[in-house]
Design a protein around this motif. Sequence first.
Motif, PDB file in Angstrom:
ATOM      1  N   LEU A   1     -66.501  86.171  66.930  1.00 46.14           N
ATOM      2  CA  LEU A   1     -67.630  87.034  67.532  1.00 46.14           C
ATOM      3  C   LEU A   1     -68.241  86.572  68.913  1.00 46.14           C
TER       4      LEU A   1
ATOM      5  N   ILE B   1     -71.195  86.480  70.558  1.00 45.34           N
ATOM      6  CA  ILE B   1     -72.659  87.119  70.403  1.00 45.34           C
ATOM      7  C   ILE B   1     -73.308  86.996  71.697  1.00 45.34           C
TER       8      ILE B   1
ATOM      9  N   MET C   1     -76.686  92.391  63.957  1.00 39.09           N
ATOM     10  CA  MET C   1     -75.768  91.325  64.072  1.00 39.09           C
ATOM     11  C   MET C   1     -75.152  91.100  62.560  1.00 39.09           C
TER      12      MET C   1
ATOM     13  N   VAL D   1     -72.518  93.741  62.097  1.00 41.44           N
ATOM     14  CA  VAL D   1     -71.582  93.457  62.782  1.00 41.44           C
ATOM     15  C   VAL D   1     -70.535  92.550  61.924  1.00 41.44           C
TER      16      VAL D   1
ATOM     17  N   THR E   1     -66.607  93.265  60.420  1.00 40.98           N
ATOM     18  CA  THR E   1     -65.633  92.325  60.830  1.00 40.98           C
ATOM     19  C   THR E   1     -64.957  91.899  59.566  1.00 40.98           C
TER      20      THR E   1
ATOM     21  N   ALA F   1     -70.328  91.162  70.086  1.00 39.44           N
ATOM     22  CA  ALA F   1     -71.550  91.261  69.165  1.00 39.44           C
ATOM     23  C   ALA F   1     -72.513  91.520  69.934  1.00 39.44           C
ATOM     24  N   THR F   2     -72.699  92.724  70.615  1.00 39.17           N
ATOM     25  CA  THR F   2     -73.979  92.888  71.493  1.00 39.17           C
ATOM     26  C   THR F   2     -74.209  94.327  71.501  1.00 39.17           C
TER      27      THR F   2
ATOM     28  N   PRO G   1     -69.910  96.381  74.039  1.00 42.12           N
ATOM     29  CA  PRO G   1     -69.240  96.037  72.741  1.00 42.12           C
ATOM     30  C   PRO G   1     -68.004  97.314  72.655  1.00 42.12           C
TER      31      PRO G   1
ATOM     32  N   LEU H   1     -66.236  97.486  69.132  1.00 41.63           N
ATOM     33  CA  LEU H   1     -66.854  97.981  68.032  1.00 41.63           C
ATOM     34  C   LEU H   1     -67.453  99.679  68.393  1.00 41.63           C
TER      35      LEU H   1
END
Length: 504
Positions: free
Chosen positions: A342, A344, A385, A388, A392, A404-405, A456, A459
Motif C-alpha cells: 500500500l 499510502i 484508509m 482500502v 485489499t 492508497a490515496t 488511485p 482502486l
Amino acid sequence: MNDTLLWTLISIQVFMGAFDTLVHHEGTERLAWRPSQKTELRLHGVRNLLYAVIFLSFGWFEPHGLFTIALSVFLAFEVLITLWDFVEEDMTRRLPGSERINHTLLALNYGAILALAAPYLWAWSALPTALVPANYGWWTVMATFSAIGVVLFGMRDLTAAGRCDRLMKDNPLALVAPLPPRQRVLVTGGTGFIGRRLVQALVMGGHYVTVLTRDPRNADAVPHPVRIISSLNQIHNSDRFDAIVNLAGEPVANGLWTTRKRARIINSRVDLTSALEAVIERLDHHPECLINGSAIGWYGLRQDEELTEASQPTHAFVHQVCESWEDVANKIAAYGVRVVTLRIGLVLGVEDGMLARLLTPFEFCGGGILGNGQQWMSWIECDDMIRVIAITMARQDIKGPVNATAPEPVRNIDFTRALAQALNRPAFLQFPGWLLRGLGGEMARETMLGGQRVMPELLRRKGFDFVYPELAPALRAITGAHGNPDEDGYDSAIWLGRADKDLR
C-alpha cells in the motif's frame, strides 16, 4: 496583600499551570481533539474562568466583607473542581508521569497559597463590604496577563468540549464489511494511528486479531478482545492467520534525518518484515495475504505529473525507504502469499498524523502555506484508509502496489485554505522554503516542500468508492466543523499569503 512570598507562590502556580496546559493538554495529550475528554475539558474551562476571577481579585482589589466571602467560595469551588478533575483524568486516560508530578506540585503549591492567604481573607471578611482598589506593581501586571491567558484557554476548552460530540466516529464495523467472517489477522503497528482504527474495526466485525507491539503497556490503546504479543517468537508454528497487515515502522517526519535516524527508519521496516518472512516460512499454514505498508514517497519528488501504480520513481531518501520495504515484502510471495504493498498518502484524522500536528497551530491562527504552496499533497481520510486495507485483504485479484490515496490530490495552498476554513480561522502566514530547509534539512525538503500527485488508478479500476474523494468535505467532517462550507468564503473569510515562487 503586599506579601512577597504569597505572590511568589502565585507566580509559581501560574508557571506550572501554563506548563501543564501547553506541554500536556495542548501538546502530548491534545485534549481538545479527544472526544473522550469532554467532561475534563469542561472542568478545565470552568476552572480557568474561576482562576481569572481569582487573579483579578488579588491583583487589582482588596475584596472586603461579602466580596471576601464570595472570593473564598470561588477558592473552595476551585478545589472541588480540581479534585473532580483528578478523578476524571484517572478514569478516562493514562496520564504521563510528568503530568502526574506536575499535578502533585500544583496541589501542594496551591495548598501553601491558601494557607498564606487565609489570614488576609479572615481580616478582610470583618471589614465593611467593598472592593478597595489596589496596585502591587509587577505582581498586578502578572496577575492581569495570567487572567487574560486563563480566560482564552478556558473559552477554548469549553468550545472544544462542545465540539466533542461532532468528533465521535461512527461504528467501524462497516469499514471491514468486505471481509469473510471470522478472519484471523495479525497486525503489526496495531497501536499506531492507522493500526488502532483497523484493530477496532476488525474486533467489532467479530474477527480474531493478534497485535504485535514493542511495548505491552500500549495494549490499552486497542479494543479487546485481542491477543497482544511483544515478539514474533510468541507465534507458534501451529497458529493460523488468514492475513497479516504490516504497518509498523519508525516515524519518518518527526525529526532531522541524521545518519542514525535514517538507519532506524529503514531498519525498523526491513528487519520486521524480514522477521515476518521467517515466521511465515515456519508456519504450518501460510496466510492468504500480506498487506504491507509503504508510502507515496516511493515515487520520489515529482512536480505536476500524475502518478499511477505504473509510474517509475525518481531518487530520494523517501523512495529508498519505500523501495527497501517493498523489496523485502515482495519476497514473501515465494511462499504462496498474495502480497499487496500500500503506497499510502497523508492519512487525515484528528488522532494522529500530519493533520493532528497542524490543528493546534491553525486553531491559534499560526497556520500557513509551506514554501510556494504549489507542491502536491496526496491524502486519504483515515476511515477510507481502513476500507482500502479491508478490500485489499478481501479481493484475491488485488496484488502488488496499490496507491492508497483519495482521487483528488491538492496543492499545499489549497490544503491550507481548506483547513483554515474548516476551523474558521485565518491562515495568513507563509513559511519560506529556505526557512523550512534550514530548520528541517533534507526531511523538510522531501516531506514538506516536495510532493507527489498520486492517483488511485488500481482502486478505481476495482470499483472502490471513496466516502471522502474531496478534501474540503473531508476536513469539515474530521474537524467537526459546523454547518455547510461557504463556497465563496475563501477569499473573504480566510486570509492567505501570496504564494511567491521565489520563496521555494
